[in-house]
Design an enzyme around this catalytic site. Sequence first.
Site, PDB file in Angstrom:
ATOM      1  CG  LEU A 139      -2.003   0.564   1.146  1.00  0.00           C
ATOM      2  CD1 LEU A 139      -2.698   1.648   0.545  1.00  0.00           C
ATOM      3  CD2 LEU A 139      -2.869   0.718   2.543  1.00  0.00           C
ATOM      4  CG  ASP A 148      11.920  -0.101  13.860  1.00  0.00           C
ATOM      5  OD1 ASP A 148      10.861  -0.528  14.053  1.00  0.00           O
ATOM      6  OD2 ASP A 148      13.069  -0.282  14.817  1.00  0.00           O
ATOM      7  CG  ASP A 198     -10.980  -7.805   7.157  1.00  0.00           C
ATOM      8  OD1 ASP A 198      -9.651  -7.389   7.168  1.00  0.00           O
ATOM      9  OD2 ASP A 198     -11.033  -8.519   6.176  1.00  0.00           O
ATOM     10  CE1 TYR A 231      -2.327  -7.637  10.665  1.00  0.00           C
ATOM     11  CE2 TYR A 231      -4.299  -8.307   9.881  1.00  0.00           C
ATOM     12  CZ  TYR A 231      -3.294  -7.741   9.648  1.00  0.00           C
ATOM     13  OH  TYR A 231      -3.781  -6.658   8.868  1.00  0.00           O
TER      14      TYR A 231
HETATM   15  N1  LIG Z   1      -2.365  -6.430   2.511  1.00  0.00           N
HETATM   16  C1  LIG Z   1      -4.247  -6.702   2.628  1.00  0.00           C
HETATM   17  O1  LIG Z   1      -5.005  -7.980   2.194  1.00  0.00           O
HETATM   18  C2  LIG Z   1      -4.469  -5.932   4.205  1.00  0.00           C
HETATM   19  C3  LIG Z   1      -5.946  -6.051   4.151  1.00  0.00           C
HETATM   20  C4  LIG Z   1      -6.081  -5.385   5.568  1.00  0.00           C
HETATM   21  C5  LIG Z   1      -5.680  -4.194   5.987  1.00  0.00           C
HETATM   22  N2  LIG Z   1      -4.748  -3.870   5.406  1.00  0.00           N
HETATM   23  C6  LIG Z   1      -3.706  -3.281   6.442  1.00  0.00           C
HETATM   24  O2  LIG Z   1      -2.843  -2.452   5.537  1.00  0.00           O
HETATM   25  C7  LIG Z   1      -1.890  -1.500   5.689  1.00  0.00           C
HETATM   26  C8  LIG Z   1      -0.601  -2.045   4.584  1.00  0.00           C
HETATM   27  O3  LIG Z   1      -0.517  -3.254   4.465  1.00  0.00           O
HETATM   28  P1  LIG Z   1       0.086  -3.988   2.834  1.00  0.00           P
HETATM   29  O4  LIG Z   1      -0.389  -5.051   1.952  1.00  0.00           O
HETATM   30  O5  LIG Z   1       0.741  -2.732   2.274  1.00  0.00           O
HETATM   31  O6  LIG Z   1       1.657  -4.410   3.937  1.00  0.00           O
HETATM   32  P2  LIG Z   1       2.644  -4.768   3.402  1.00  0.00           P
HETATM   33  O7  LIG Z   1       3.355  -4.802   2.126  1.00  0.00           O
HETATM   34  O8  LIG Z   1       3.628  -5.619   4.474  1.00  0.00           O
HETATM   35  O9  LIG Z   1       3.883  -3.359   3.863  1.00  0.00           O
HETATM   36  C9  LIG Z   1       4.065  -3.181   5.367  1.00  0.00           C
HETATM   37  C10 LIG Z   1       5.229  -1.857   5.606  1.00  0.00           C
HETATM   38  O10 LIG Z   1       5.143  -2.255   6.753  1.00  0.00           O
HETATM   39  C11 LIG Z   1       6.578  -2.203   6.803  1.00  0.00           C
HETATM   40  N3  LIG Z   1       7.533  -2.361   8.577  1.00  0.00           N
HETATM   41  C12 LIG Z   1       7.271  -3.509   8.782  1.00  0.00           C
HETATM   42  N4  LIG Z   1       7.731  -3.093  10.362  1.00  0.00           N
HETATM   43  C13 LIG Z   1       7.965  -1.786  10.343  1.00  0.00           C
HETATM   44  C14 LIG Z   1       8.643  -0.756  10.986  1.00  0.00           C
HETATM   45  N5  LIG Z   1       8.961  -1.769  12.426  1.00  0.00           N
HETATM   46  N6  LIG Z   1       9.003   0.643  10.996  1.00  0.00           N
HETATM   47  C15 LIG Z   1       8.877   0.596   9.903  1.00  0.00           C
HETATM   48  N7  LIG Z   1       8.107   0.220   8.558  1.00  0.00           N
HETATM   49  C16 LIG Z   1       8.180  -1.135   8.997  1.00  0.00           C
HETATM   50  C17 LIG Z   1       6.900  -2.852   6.150  1.00  0.00           C
HETATM   51  O11 LIG Z   1       8.600  -3.663   5.566  1.00  0.00           O
HETATM   52  P3  LIG Z   1       9.546  -4.502   5.614  1.00  0.00           P
HETATM   53  O12 LIG Z   1       9.177  -5.525   4.502  1.00  0.00           O
HETATM   54  O13 LIG Z   1      10.960  -4.201   5.403  1.00  0.00           O
HETATM   55  O14 LIG Z   1       9.816  -5.127   7.144  1.00  0.00           O
HETATM   56  C18 LIG Z   1       6.997  -2.918   4.948  1.00  0.00           C
HETATM   57  O15 LIG Z   1       6.777  -2.383   3.949  1.00  0.00           O
HETATM   58  C19 LIG Z   1      -1.111  -2.328   7.216  1.00  0.00           C
HETATM   59  O16 LIG Z   1      -1.989  -1.975   8.120  1.00  0.00           O
HETATM   60  C20 LIG Z   1      -2.589  -3.844   6.978  1.00  0.00           C
HETATM   61  O17 LIG Z   1      -2.388  -4.052   8.146  1.00  0.00           O
HETATM   62  C21 LIG Z   1      -3.590  -4.817   4.748  1.00  0.00           C
END
Ligand SMILES: NC(=O)c1ccc[n+]([C@@H]2O[C@H](COP(=O)([O-])OP(=O)(O)OC[C@H]3O[C@@H](n4cnc5c(N)ncnc54)[C@H](OP(=O)(O)O)[C@@H]3O)[C@@H](O)[C@H]2O)c1
Length: 279
Positions: A13, A37, A101, A124
């Site tokens: 995202l 971080d 969700d 989670y």
């Molecule tokens: N994907 C879905 O289906 C989904 C559904 C519902 C809600 N969400 C929410 O949407 C948001 C974005 O999700 P996404 O799909 O983009 O997930 P993502 O691709 O896993 O991205 C999360 C990012 O957070 C970074 N991160 C992890 N630990 C960190 C830390 N300590 N400090 C700074 N950055 C850190 C990760 O970096 P590294 O890779 O370097 O660790 C990664 O780039 C999240 O809040 C998630 O809960 C996602």
Amino acid sequence: MTNILLTGARGQLGTRVETLATSAGLPVTAVGSDELDITDSHVVDEFVSPGSVLINCAAYTAVDAAETDQEAAKAVNEIGPRNLARACARVGSRLIHVSTDYVFPGDASTPYEVHAATGPATVYGRTKLAGETAVRESGADVAVVRTAWVYSGVGSDFVATMRRLEAEREFVNVVDDQVGSPTYSLDLAGGIVELALRDFTGSSTFHVTNGGQASWYELARAVFEEIGADPARVRPCSSADFVRLAPRPAYSVLSERAWVTAGMTPLRPWREALHAALA
Ligand SMILES: NC(=O)c1ccc[n+]([C@@H]2O[C@H](COP(=O)([O-])OP(=O)(O)OC[C@H]3O[C@@H](n4cnc5c(N)ncnc54)[C@H](OP(=O)(O)O)[C@@H]3O)[C@@H](O)[C@H]2O)c1
């Protein structure tokens, strides 16, 4: 002009939010986990500048791994957002915090409204809910944006996986007893950038997903249709055939009512968004 600070900028995202905010002409400071971080309150305090909108896309998103890695999930999903929100409160910046969700029990039969009772069934979900509470209690102006079933069609997300499996297998079994709100990452990013440009104050919660609902089976069939493959090659099965460490919600469709009532632009229906994603 609104100054955007973006954390988790290298994730699925975050990457799209950076692209859309930059192409909207906004000044964006975007950092990945290697640069910032969010669990380190000292570097967070240095990062958060006054008068900005901070968009937090950083999260611990490995739903199954979180079941056995609770401390790490708590650090990123609860302590990190608390650090960000407190820093925003100190300097008068606003925070958009992305949630999920999975804060709901997932046993509803009609879409969850923003004030519906929460009750996460996974580590989670519990840590994400704790993150919501932490940012609301910080005193900062906060908008919590819950979303669901996010895909981009690349990498290892569900839509990309279905494309890969279509090329590798004659038939693919996909669960049809889990229903949710498929959401194209670029559409979600557009909604978040629109919100960043609004003058939100206090504490608000929104559900932002593409319109409508589908089971994973229906989404997989739609992927096959979009790429010109026979959707009959997708076969329905039940969650019992795919046991995971963390239980998945049976029904976690999110209602867009609060988002629309606030005058925000509704995201298009999920089927149209999928077509655009795979075009
Ligand atoms: N994907 C879905 O289906 C989904 C559904 C519902 C809600 N969400 C929410 O949407 C948001 C974005 O999700 P996404 O799909 O983009 O997930 P993502 O691709 O896993 O991205 C999360 C990012 O957070 C970074 N991160 C992890 N630990 C960190 C830390 N300590 N400090 C700074 N950055 C850190 C990760 O970096 P590294 O890779 O370097 O660790 C990664 O780039 C999240 O809040 C998630 O809960 C996602």
